[in-house]
Scaffold this motif. Structure first.
Motif, PDB file in Angstrom:
ATOM      1  N   LEU A   1       7.176  32.233  44.147  1.00  0.00           N
ATOM      2  CA  LEU A   1       7.228  30.797  43.870  1.00  0.00           C
ATOM      3  C   LEU A   1       7.866  30.529  42.505  1.00  0.00           C
ATOM      4  N   ILE A   2       7.552  31.363  41.537  1.00  0.00           N
ATOM      5  CA  ILE A   2       8.133  31.206  40.197  1.00  0.00           C
ATOM      6  C   ILE A   2       9.638  31.453  40.256  1.00  0.00           C
ATOM      7  N   ALA A   3      10.051  32.503  40.966  1.00  0.00           N
ATOM      8  CA  ALA A   3      11.480  32.804  41.101  1.00  0.00           C
ATOM      9  C   ALA A   3      12.211  31.655  41.789  1.00  0.00           C
ATOM     10  N   ARG A   4      11.621  31.112  42.844  1.00  0.00           N
ATOM     11  CA  ARG A   4      12.236  29.973  43.541  1.00  0.00           C
ATOM     12  C   ARG A   4      12.284  28.743  42.640  1.00  0.00           C
ATOM     13  N   SER A   5      11.235  28.550  41.837  1.00  0.00           N
ATOM     14  CA  SER A   5      11.200  27.415  40.917  1.00  0.00           C
ATOM     15  C   SER A   5      12.309  27.537  39.875  1.00  0.00           C
ATOM     16  N   LEU A   6      12.557  28.747  39.427  1.00  0.00           N
ATOM     17  CA  LEU A   6      13.632  28.972  38.457  1.00  0.00           C
ATOM     18  C   LEU A   6      15.001  28.641  39.046  1.00  0.00           C
ATOM     19  N   ARG A   7      15.085  28.702  40.367  1.00  0.00           N
ATOM     20  CA  ARG A   7      16.330  28.311  41.054  1.00  0.00           C
ATOM     21  C   ARG A   7      16.304  26.821  41.416  1.00  0.00           C
ATOM     22  N   GLN A   8      15.416  26.078  40.721  1.00  0.00           N
ATOM     23  CA  GLN A   8      15.306  24.625  40.870  1.00  0.00           C
ATOM     24  C   GLN A   8      14.820  24.195  42.251  1.00  0.00           C
ATOM     25  N   ASP A   9      13.961  25.003  42.880  1.00  0.00           N
ATOM     26  CA  ASP A   9      13.364  24.650  44.156  1.00  0.00           C
ATOM     27  C   ASP A   9      12.111  23.817  43.883  1.00  0.00           C
ATOM     28  N   PRO A  10      12.183  22.485  44.066  1.00  0.00           N
ATOM     29  CA  PRO A  10      11.039  21.628  43.749  1.00  0.00           C
ATOM     30  C   PRO A  10       9.822  21.896  44.641  1.00  0.00           C
ATOM     31  N   ASP A  11      10.048  22.335  45.882  1.00  0.00           N
ATOM     32  CA  ASP A  11       8.919  22.631  46.769  1.00  0.00           C
ATOM     33  C   ASP A  11       8.103  23.821  46.243  1.00  0.00           C
ATOM     34  N   ALA A  12       8.795  24.812  45.719  1.00  0.00           N
ATOM     35  CA  ALA A  12       8.106  25.985  45.189  1.00  0.00           C
ATOM     36  C   ALA A  12       7.260  25.603  43.981  1.00  0.00           C
ATOM     37  N   PHE A  13       7.837  24.830  43.076  1.00  0.00           N
ATOM     38  CA  PHE A  13       7.056  24.429  41.912  1.00  0.00           C
ATOM     39  C   PHE A  13       5.921  23.500  42.335  1.00  0.00           C
TER      40      PHE A  13
END
Length: 194
Positions: free
Chosen positions: A16-28
């Motif tokens: 989830l953190i890795a996806r958030s770093l790729r600007q994935d709002p759902d992950a954050f």
């Protein structure tokens, strides 16, 4: 009440953190959902106002999202998030500067004397009143003592986790928790006498 954070999904959390770093709002959003309750509760215990606590929690998550690229997995994500929340609360308390009014009795002794095993409506009301008085007493602690007391006794963190969050020596934190308990004991002597 301590709401334990579920760390079983550490691999899931890393994803989830890795996806958030790729600007994935759902992950954050999933990270926010996972930690929202504990961050709001931490903020509430530190500032004593539910609305302000919710605002501070929101500020915490916004700050965390912006600072996510600086997160190093050297510590747990929850520890990093607690640090951000604690700093937001400290800033709010500094700006607010509430008056401190503090006075000796053991906190557990007061609660044990007032809380019976029965779950009658009268008993539940009495427990709620004790909890409210304890919350008010916690709010009257000096901010440094309140912060240490809340992290240790409300959130259930270890001194090592607290040291990581607050960047303060564990011995200093132990002293702050002790002094906070002592002041709470003094504050609650009136409750015992009532």
């Amino acid at each position: 009440m301590v709401m334990p954070v579920d760390h079983r999904g550490s691999d899931d959390e890393a994803k989830l953190i890795a996806r958030s770093l790729r600007q994935d709002p759902d992950a954050f959003g999933q990270l926010v959902e996972r930690y929202a309750t504990v961050i709001v509760n931490l903020a509430y215990r530190m500032v004593g106002d539910r609305t302000e606590a919710e605002d501070l929690a929101q500020e915490t998550f916004v700050a965390a999202f912006k600072a996510l690229p600086t997160f190093r997995a050297e510590s747990k994500f929850s520890t990093w998030l607690y640090r951000i929340a604690a700093n937001k609360c400290k800033d709010w308390l500094r700006a607010k500067r509430p008056g401190q009014n503090v006075r000796d009795v053991d906190v557990e002794e007061v609660l044990d004397d007032r809380v019976v095993e029965e779950r009658t409506p009268e008993r539940l009301l009495s427990q709620q009143q004790v909890a409210a008085q304890l919350d008010r007493a916690i709010q009257r602690l000096p901010p440094l003592y309140r912060e240490a007391f809340v992290l240790k006794h409300v959130e259930g963190l270890s001194y090592e986790e607290m040291q990581e969050i607050l960047s303060v020596n564990a011995d200093t934190l132990k002293m702050r928790v002790y002094k906070g308990r002592l002041q709470l004991s003094r504050e609650l002597v009136e409750l015992k006498e009532a």
